[in-house]
Scaffold this motif. Structure first.
Motif, mmCIF file in Angstrom:
data_model
loop_
_atom_site.group_PDB
_atom_site.id
_atom_site.type_symbol
_atom_site.label_atom_id
_atom_site.label_comp_id
_atom_site.label_asym_id
_atom_site.label_seq_id
_atom_site.Cartn_x
_atom_site.Cartn_y
_atom_site.Cartn_z
ATOM 1 N N VAL A 17 33.074 -22.842 1.327
ATOM 2 C CA VAL A 17 31.693 -22.446 1.080
ATOM 3 C C VAL A 17 31.499 -22.402 -0.435
ATOM 4 N N PRO A 18 30.580 -23.193 -0.976
ATOM 5 C CA PRO A 18 30.366 -23.212 -2.419
ATOM 6 C C PRO A 18 29.948 -21.849 -2.959
ATOM 7 N N ASP A 19 30.030 -21.694 -4.259
ATOM 8 C CA ASP A 19 29.650 -20.431 -4.894
ATOM 9 C C ASP A 19 28.182 -20.131 -4.627
ATOM 10 N N PRO A 20 27.879 -18.964 -4.063
ATOM 11 C CA PRO A 20 26.477 -18.610 -3.823
ATOM 12 C C PRO A 20 25.818 -18.037 -5.070
ATOM 13 N N ILE A 21 24.500 -18.181 -5.129
ATOM 14 C CA ILE A 21 23.693 -17.563 -6.186
ATOM 15 C C ILE A 21 22.877 -16.467 -5.516
ATOM 16 N N VAL A 22 23.135 -15.227 -5.907
ATOM 17 C CA VAL A 22 22.573 -14.079 -5.199
ATOM 18 C C VAL A 22 21.441 -13.446 -6.007
ATOM 19 N N ASP A 23 20.349 -13.166 -5.311
ATOM 20 C CA ASP A 23 19.191 -12.503 -5.903
ATOM 21 C C ASP A 23 18.715 -11.406 -4.959
ATOM 22 N N PRO A 24 17.940 -10.441 -5.483
ATOM 23 C CA PRO A 24 17.353 -9.428 -4.606
ATOM 24 C C PRO A 24 16.464 -10.068 -3.550
#
Length: 291
Positions: free
Chosen positions: A85-92
């Motif tokens: 699973v590629p690196d996720p980009i997390v936001d609110p």
């Protein structure tokens, strides 16, 4: 302003674009940053007197560096390629950080990045540069050391694979309702309610890295059973946007435990991608969830 300062200014103007190219190529935030830094080192040592278009020139440099990284990655036997699973980009959950806009343009969700992981390095480069950044095949061909026509075929093969990636429903509020129903059914141990929100052919990927278990499950009953197992772990779940799509971050004893993205189509969950690799999760910027 001397030449080096001018070059640095030009490079910083292009950094968001270059990082976006590298992230789509590599699916790794740290490797994307390494590729961009490598491009700066090459720029600082190069004779740029005849460079007319710095954006195009730097895009080519980053693409070459990323291509070499992809090829090197495939030769490392210690790196499992079956579940990644590629690196996720997390936001609110209420919106993305403006700094993530370039990284997330073109709806670069985890589901799409997972498909890109299945391409050969040359296919991935041809597709990313042409379909996502409108680079002509004549300019891509020298990078992959193929003819323009063969490069076009590489992108075409990649495009056929990418078409298989699920396209999520457009209504975010409806998607969140499905996520909430899934989480509530998990908490309550309601197997039938879980199956009801899952597509019959739902796919779940869990990437535990080198130290943890990784697996792929398919089918509503198998995924529902796995969800009930996870529900027994004492986790605190927080809603979050993961690569711009609905998802959740789980915490265990105050520390991040997993990051998951869900793809909702026709009111059902068709794909769940979980990163549970403690080492990689520790490198993610999850401070945005504390705001």
């Amino acid at each position: 302003m001397d030449q080096q300062e001018w070059l640095a200014e030009q490079f910083e103007d292009q950094r968001p674009h270059l990082r976006a190219v590298a992230y789509r190529m590599l699916g790794s935030l740290s490797e994307a940053d390494d590729a961009v830094q490598d491009a700066w080192l090459r720029l600082s040592r190069a004779d740029t007197s005849e460079v007319e278009n710095f954006r195009a020139w730097l895009t080519t440099i980053v693409a070459r560096v990323a291509l070499n990284m992809l090829r090197s990655r495939r030769t490392r036997p210690e790196k499992p390629l079956d579940v990644h699973v590629p690196d996720p980009i997390v936001d609110p959950a209420d919106g993305t950080d403006p700094e993530h806009d370039a990284l997330l343009a073109d709806s670069v969700g985890l589901a799409l990045l997972v498909v890109l992981e299945t391409l050969t390095p040359a296919e991935r480069l041809a597709f990313v540069l042409h379909d996502m950044f409108a680079v002509p095949f004549d300019e891509i061909a020298p990078i992959v050391e193929r003819s323009p026509e063969t490069t076009r075929q590489l992108a075409s093969r990649a495009r056929r694979r990418v078409r298989g990636a699920p396209v999520p429903d457009a209504d975010p509020s409806a998607q969140w309702e499905v996520v909430e129903a899934f989480l509530a059914a998990s908490r309550n141990g309601d197997f039938d309610a879980l199956v009801a929100v899952l597509d019959p052919d739902v796919v779940l990927r869990a990437d535990g890295g080198l130290a943890g278990p990784s697996h792929v499950l398919q089918g509503a009953e198998a995924v529902a059973g796995q969800a009930l197992l996870w529900a027994r772990v004492d986790l605190t779940i927080r809603r979050a946007l993961v690569n711009g799509a609905v998802g959740a971050v789980a915490f265990r004893k105050g520390k991040p435990f997993s990051v998951g993205a869900m793809t909702i189509k026709n009111g059902k969950i068709v794909e769940i991608d979980f990163l549970v690799d403690a080492e990689r999760i520790a490198q993610l910027d999850l401070a945005v969830l504390d705001e």
